[in-house]
Scaffold this active site. Structure first.
Site, PDB file in Angstrom:
ATOM      1  N   GLY A 179       0.814  -1.211   0.000  1.00  0.00           N
ATOM      2  CA  GLY A 179       0.000   0.000   0.000  1.00  0.00           C
ATOM      3  C   GLY A 179       0.845   1.256   0.000  1.00  0.00           C
ATOM      4  O   GLY A 179       0.555   2.221  -0.724  1.00  0.00           O
ATOM      5  N   ASP A 180       1.898   1.269   0.815  1.00  0.00           N
ATOM      6  CA  ASP A 180       2.800   2.416   0.839  1.00  0.00           C
ATOM      7  C   ASP A 180       3.408   2.658  -0.535  1.00  0.00           C
ATOM      8  O   ASP A 180       3.474   3.794  -1.020  1.00  0.00           O
ATOM      9  CB  ASP A 180       3.928   2.167   1.844  1.00  0.00           C
ATOM     10  CG  ASP A 180       3.490   2.382   3.279  1.00  0.00           C
ATOM     11  OD1 ASP A 180       2.623   3.235   3.514  1.00  0.00           O
ATOM     12  OD2 ASP A 180       4.019   1.692   4.166  1.00  0.00           O
ATOM     13  N   THR A 181       3.895   1.575  -1.144  1.00  0.00           N
ATOM     14  CA  THR A 181       4.550   1.706  -2.438  1.00  0.00           C
ATOM     15  C   THR A 181       3.577   2.197  -3.503  1.00  0.00           C
ATOM     16  O   THR A 181       3.906   3.069  -4.319  1.00  0.00           O
ATOM     17  CB  THR A 181       5.168   0.362  -2.858  1.00  0.00           C
ATOM     18  OG1 THR A 181       6.109  -0.043  -1.867  1.00  0.00           O
ATOM     19  CG2 THR A 181       5.874   0.478  -4.194  1.00  0.00           C
TER      20      THR A 181
END
Length: 402
Positions: A173-175
């Site tokens: 999700g961060d990426t």
């Protein structure tokens, strides 16, 4: 490492990267990989928490840091001090893009909100990466990727139906939010060419995850169907699964298209399966997914994995092994394409890492150096961007501002 090319597509951009960990810094990494001068702002003395995350080498040096901070410069600056905030405003007046991934309201409390910064630099683009976005009832909540992946629908469908949801082994999700932030920055830069004005890019982790969920939402809204966890296959898409080989390895085979399935049946020595009423077309194979998977697994279990891959490659059937990092480093295709590149670390030793993607034919991105030491470029940036005298820089250091 191949000789570096000076002409990079973003080498005329100045970028300030605030925040820490993964989402915002991924956005900065992408821009830096394609040539932008990305100045990472870090707290004096301790730096980004990513300097402490993940594995270390024999010298105790963090390895992940060298990937996510590659091609960047490090400037230490205490944004909690009024002097640090004033200095950031001066830097932002010279920047094209500012990336931040603090909780909403933090930049406003520091007097570093977009309206304040753009008053001195109307062309500034601010990329704001958060868990839940800049507005809405959840905006002020802390939003790590795990929670936002769940809200975006990914966790519910990840894993096996008889067990709790699982996570992918990376901070996906961060990426994704970082990638969308970089895409948003490029879109805003293109618009700035026409309007002369900057704008805010609002990249929320949960929305970055939601964006990749295919037809999950209309499937429920129109057909009343909630997609469930299915393990290693996609329901009604067959055959497309991991199949066991004789030597203990798994082979991924994707042959759900009619013509490809027919080629798979030929390679298996069972051409008649392609005309069997249970497997004759996409819908029939989806209805009989378990049966066709069992037939294929019975065949793969009698052969070694590499033999299966080679045989199916010759037959035109998508198939491949499940790779670890060791497999990637040894693979001839990865090696020939330069998908992994050796970059000298700060001790001059080669450090393998993934190359820059996507590939541009005329002006490809490049890994020019590993993550910087804390504050390595502080003096240089203040001198180059703000024409600051060395004595003034020394005073800021004595005051703990930098």
């Amino acid at each position: 490492m191949k000789d570096l090319i000076a002409n990079l597509p973003l080498d005329d951009l100045k970028v300030l990267e605030l925040g820490q960990l993964i989402a915002g810094p991924t956005c900065g990494q992408i821009l830096a990989d394609f040539g932008a001068q990305v100045v990472k702002i870090e707290p004096p003395g301790k730096g980004d928490a990513m300097r402490q995350w993940g594995q270390t080498d024999a010298n105790g040096e963090p390895l992940w840091w060298n990937v996510i901070a590659r091609n960047k410069q490090s400037l230490t600056l205490d944004l909690r001090k009024p002097e640090g905030q004033a200095l950031l405003k001066r830097l932002a007046a010279e920047a094209d893009v500012l990336i931040e991934n603090f909780r909403p309201g933090t930049m406003e409390r520091w007097g570093l909100d977009y309206n304040s910064l753009s008053a001195d630099n109307p062309r500034l683009i601010m990329v704001r990466v958060t868990g839940f976005g800049q507005d809405g009832p959840y905006a002020s909540r802390a939003g790590f990727a795990a929670v936002c992946e769940a809200m975006g629908g990914l966790r519910y469908i990840s894993g096996y139906p008889d067990r709790p949801p699982v996570r992918v082994g990376i901070s996906l999700g961060d990426t994704l939010a970082g990638v969308q932030g970089a895409m948003g920055a490029l879109l805003a830069l293109h618009q700035r060419e026409r309007s002369g004005q900057g704008q805010v890019v609002d990249s929320a982790i949960f929305e970055a995850v939601m964006a990749m969920m295919e037809s999950l939402i209309p499937d429920y809204a129109r057909a009343g169907k909630i997609r469930e966890r299915a393990g290693s296959f996609l329901p009604k898409i067959a055959p497309s699964n991991a199949y066991p080989a004789r030597d203990g390895r798994d082979v991924i085979i994707g042959a759900n298209q009619d013509t490809v399935f027919r080629r798979l049946c030929q390679a298996m020595g069972q051409p008649g399966l392609a005309d069997h009423p249970d497997y004759v077309d996409h819908r029939a194979r989806g209805d009989n997914q378990q049966a066709i998977d069992a037939l294929i697994a019975g065949w793969t279990s009698r052969h070694d994995a590499q033999h299966i891959v080679d045989l199916l490659a010759e037959a035109g059937v998508p198939a491949g092994l499940v790779y670890t990092a060791k497999d990637m480093l040894e693979d001839e295709h990865i090696r020939e394409r330069g998908s992994i590149v050796d970059v000298p670390d700060r001790n001059g030793q080669p450090l393998p890492m993934q190359n820059v993607f996507p590939r541009l034919s005329a002006t490809p991105g490049q890994v020019r150096h590993v993550g910087p030491a804390l504050g390595e470029h502080t003096d240089t940036i203040l001198e180059d961007w703000l024409s600051m005298a060395s004595g003034d820089i020394d005073q800021l250091r004595r005051d703990g501002v930098i």
